[in-house]
Design an enzyme around this catalytic site. Structure first.
Site, PDB file in Angstrom:
ATOM      1  N   THR A 149       9.207 -49.204 -75.557  1.00 11.15           N
ATOM      2  CA  THR A 149      10.014 -48.132 -76.143  1.00 11.15           C
ATOM      3  C   THR A 149      11.240 -47.839 -75.299  1.00 11.15           C
ATOM      4  O   THR A 149      12.347 -47.679 -75.822  1.00 11.15           O
ATOM      5  CB  THR A 149       9.164 -46.855 -76.283  1.00 11.15           C
ATOM      6  N   SER A 166      11.551 -35.193 -83.880  1.00 15.39           N
ATOM      7  CA  SER A 166      11.430 -35.318 -82.426  1.00 15.39           C
ATOM      8  C   SER A 166      10.508 -34.216 -81.909  1.00 15.39           C
ATOM      9  O   SER A 166      10.877 -33.413 -81.058  1.00 15.39           O
ATOM     10  CB  SER A 166      12.810 -35.218 -81.775  1.00 15.39           C
ATOM     11  N   ASP A 181       2.673 -44.330 -70.437  1.00 10.44           N
ATOM     12  CA  ASP A 181       2.438 -43.227 -71.358  1.00 10.44           C
ATOM     13  C   ASP A 181       1.005 -43.135 -71.864  1.00 10.44           C
ATOM     14  O   ASP A 181       0.545 -42.059 -72.252  1.00 10.44           O
ATOM     15  CB  ASP A 181       3.373 -43.347 -72.570  1.00 10.44           C
ATOM     16  N   HIS A 229      32.234 -36.950 -48.358  1.00  9.63           N
ATOM     17  CA  HIS A 229      33.067 -35.886 -48.920  1.00  9.63           C
ATOM     18  C   HIS A 229      34.340 -36.484 -49.516  1.00  9.63           C
ATOM     19  O   HIS A 229      34.969 -37.342 -48.892  1.00  9.63           O
ATOM     20  CB  HIS A 229      33.439 -34.887 -47.816  1.00  9.63           C
TER      21      HIS A 229
END
Length: 455
Positions: free
Chosen positions: A40, A266, A308, A441
Site C-alpha cells: 500500500t 477515509s 499493519d 544556520h
C-alpha cells in the site's frame, strides 16, 4: 521439495525489508505478493500521495507568490499529467524493490498466498497451486480501508461515486466538489491536495477536531490554514447515508445533505488478515490484529507478524523497523522494538510532525514534565520563507530524569526536522548535553536548539 529458511506473506515495506534483511543474514527466503511489491505504501499510499502533494504545493506557491515579490501569470494545473508523473515515480520505485529482491536472491512469488499451517519442516504456504515450505514464517499482510456500515456506502464504492485511497490516486479528472468522510491523516492529505488545486472540499469528521490524536493546538493551526484555503469542516458530525450525488449527515442533532461529484472514504484502516489462512496457526488475535511481543514474535514459535497486520502503529517506517527487529531475533541478535520513539508526520502545508509523548500522555505515565512552546519564527529561515506562518514547536521534558520525551511541531520542513528530535529522545541525552549540539544556520531545525535553551 525445496525448503526455505523463511516464508514472507506480503511484499509491502515490512515484508520486502524482512525478506531483504533475512537474505543478507544468510537465509533462503521467499516472499509472496498478490499485487505489486511495495504494498500500500509504495503503490497506493505514502509515495503516490506525496508525489501529488508536491505538485499541488508548487501550483499553490506559484499562485500565492506576490508576497515574496514574485508575480506569476497564466499558471495552470494539469491533473492528468500529475497522475502520469506519479505513476512513473511508483513504477521506478517498484522496479527498484524488485531489483533489490533479485540482488539478494529472494524468490518472489507474484500470487495470492494462503497459509496452510504447520508441517514437519516448519510451515507451508500455497500460491497458485504450488506449496512452499519454510522453517519460519513472517506475516506482513498489511491493512485495508475500513468500510463503516453506512447505508449506500457499498453501493457507492461499486458504482465509483465513492472512492478509497486506492482509486482516488488514479482519477484522471478533478471533481468540482468532493466530500471526504474522515478527518484523519490520510483524509487530510488528500483533502488538502484537492483543495489546493481548486476542488471544493468538505470534510466530515465524527470527532470535535481533525487529525486524530495530534496535539489540539496543532490541529487548530491546521484547521485555520485549511479553512483559509477554502476547505469546509463538519466536525462532531456523523454520516448517515450516501446517495448517488450526495451525502446525508448529522450535525448538531440536525440532519443535513450535501451534494458532491465524488466521495472519498477515509474512515480509517484495519489489519488485513482475513482469507490468508492464519486460522490454521491458532494465533492470538486482538480482533483483526495479530498479537506480537517486543521482538515481533507471535504466540506460535517461528511465526512473526510485522507491519499493519499487527495493529501497533500503521506507518511504513514502523514496519521497516519491525522487520529488522524480527530478523535480528531470528538470527539470535539482541534487539527489540520501541514504539515510544516512532515519529509521525502529516504532509500537508503546513507540515505536522511529532515523536514521543505529549505533556498529557507523559503525565498519565506518571512522569513529572515541563512543556516548552516556541513559535517557529524564532528560527530565522522560517521567518524568511513563510509569510504569516503560525507554526510552533513543543518540547516535553521529563524533569525527574532530565531528558527529552516528546516533540511536536507544525510548520515547514517539520517532516525532515523531526528525526533530530527522535534521535535526541532515543539516545536520552540530557538538556545540558543537547545544548552543546551545533545546528547549521540558518535552518528551520534551529527551532529545536532554541527550544532546548528554554528548558
Amino acid at each position: 521439495m525445496e525448503i526455505f529458511d523463511l516464508l514472507v506473506v506480503g511484499g509491502g515495506p515490512g515484508g520486502y525489508l524482512c525478506a531483504e534483511r533475512a537474505a543478507q543474514g544468510g537465509m533462503k527466503v521467499a516472499v509472496f505478493e498478490k499485487k505489486a511489491l511495495g504494498g500500500t505504501c509504495l503503490n497506493e499510499g505514502c509515495i503516490p500521495t506525496k508525489t501529488l502533494l508536491n505538485s499541488s504545493k508548487m501550483y499553490r506557491h506559484a499562485k500565492e507568490s506576490e508576497a515574496f515579490g514574485v508575480t506569476v501569470t497564466g499558471v495552470t494545473y494539469d491533473h492528468a499529467k500529475v497522475v502520469e508523473r506519479k505513476n512513473g515515480v511508483v513504477k521506478t520505485l517498484v522496479a527498484g524493490v524488485g531489483a533489490t529482491m533479485k540482488g539478494n536472491k529472494v524468490t518472489v512469488v507474484s500470487a495470492n498466498a494462503v497459509i496452510k499451517g504447520r508441517t514437519e519442516n516448519g510451515f507451508a504456504v500455497e500460491a497458485d497451486g504450488v506449496v512452499y515450505e519454510g522453517k519460519r514464517l513472517t506475516i506482513a499482510s498489511g491493512s485495508e480501508t475500513v468500510v463503516p456500515p453506512v447505508p449506500g456506502l457499498k453501493e457507492g464504492l461499486a458504482s465509483g461515486f465513492v472512492l478509497t485511497n486506492r482509486e482516488v490516486l488514479d482519477e484522471k479528472t478533478l471533481p468540482k466538489t468532493l466530500v471526504v468522510i474522515g478527518g484523519g491523516v490520510i483524509g487530510l492529505e488528500m483533502a488538502y491536495y484537492f483543495a489546493s488545486v481548486g476542488v471544493a472540499v468538505t470534510v466530515i469528521e465524527m470527532m470535535p477536531k481533525i487529525a486524530g490524536a495530534t496535539d489540539p493546538e496543532i490541529c487548530k493551526v491546521l484547521t485555520d490554514a485549511f479553512v483559509k484555503r477554502g476547505m469546509t469542516f463538519k466536525l462532531s458530525s456523523k454520516v448517515l447515508e450516501v446517495k448517488t450525488g450526495s451525502v446525508v449527515y448529522e450535525e448538531n442533532g440536525e440532519k443535513k445533505e450535501i451534494a458532491c461529484d465524488k466521495v472519498l472514504l477515509s474512515a480509517g484502516r484495519k489489519p488485513s488478515t482475513a482469507g490468508i489462512g492464519i486460522e490454521t496457526l491458532q494465533l492470538d488475535m486482538d480482533r483483526a490484529a495479530i498479537k506480537t511481543d517486543r521482538h515481533l514474535c507471535t504466540n506460535v514459535s517461528g511465526v512473526y507478524a510485522v507491519g499493519d497486520c499487527n495493529g501497533k502503529l500503521m506507518l511504513a517506517h514502523t514496519a521497516y523497523r519491525e522487520a529488522e527487529v524480527a530478523v535480528n531475533h531470528m538470527l539470535g541478535k539482541n534487539d527489540e522494538m520501541r514504539y515510544d520513539v516512532i515519529p509521525s508526520v502529516i504532509y500537508t502545508d503546513p507540515e505536522v510532525a511529532s515523536v514521543g509523548y505529549s505533556k498529557e500522555a507523559a503525565e498519565e505515565k506518571g512522569m513529572t514534565v515541563k512543556e516548552i512552546k516556541l513559535p517557529m519564527s524564532y528560527a530565522g529561515r522560517y521567518l524568511a520563507e513563510n509569510e504569516g506562518g503560525k507554526g510552533f514547536i513543543k518540547l516535553v521534558v521529563d524533569t525527574d530524569k532530565n531528558r527529552l520525551v516528546g516533540c511536536h511541531m507544525v510548520g515547514s520542513y517539520a517532516s525532515e526536522i523531526i528525526m533530530t528530535a527522535t534521535m535526541m529522545i532515543d539516545t536520552e541525552l540530557t538538556p545540558t548535553r543537547l545544548k552543546k549540539l551545533v545546528f547549521p544556520h540558518p535552518t528551520v531545525a534551529e527551532i529545536i536548539r532554541e527550544a532546548i535553551f528554554h528548558i
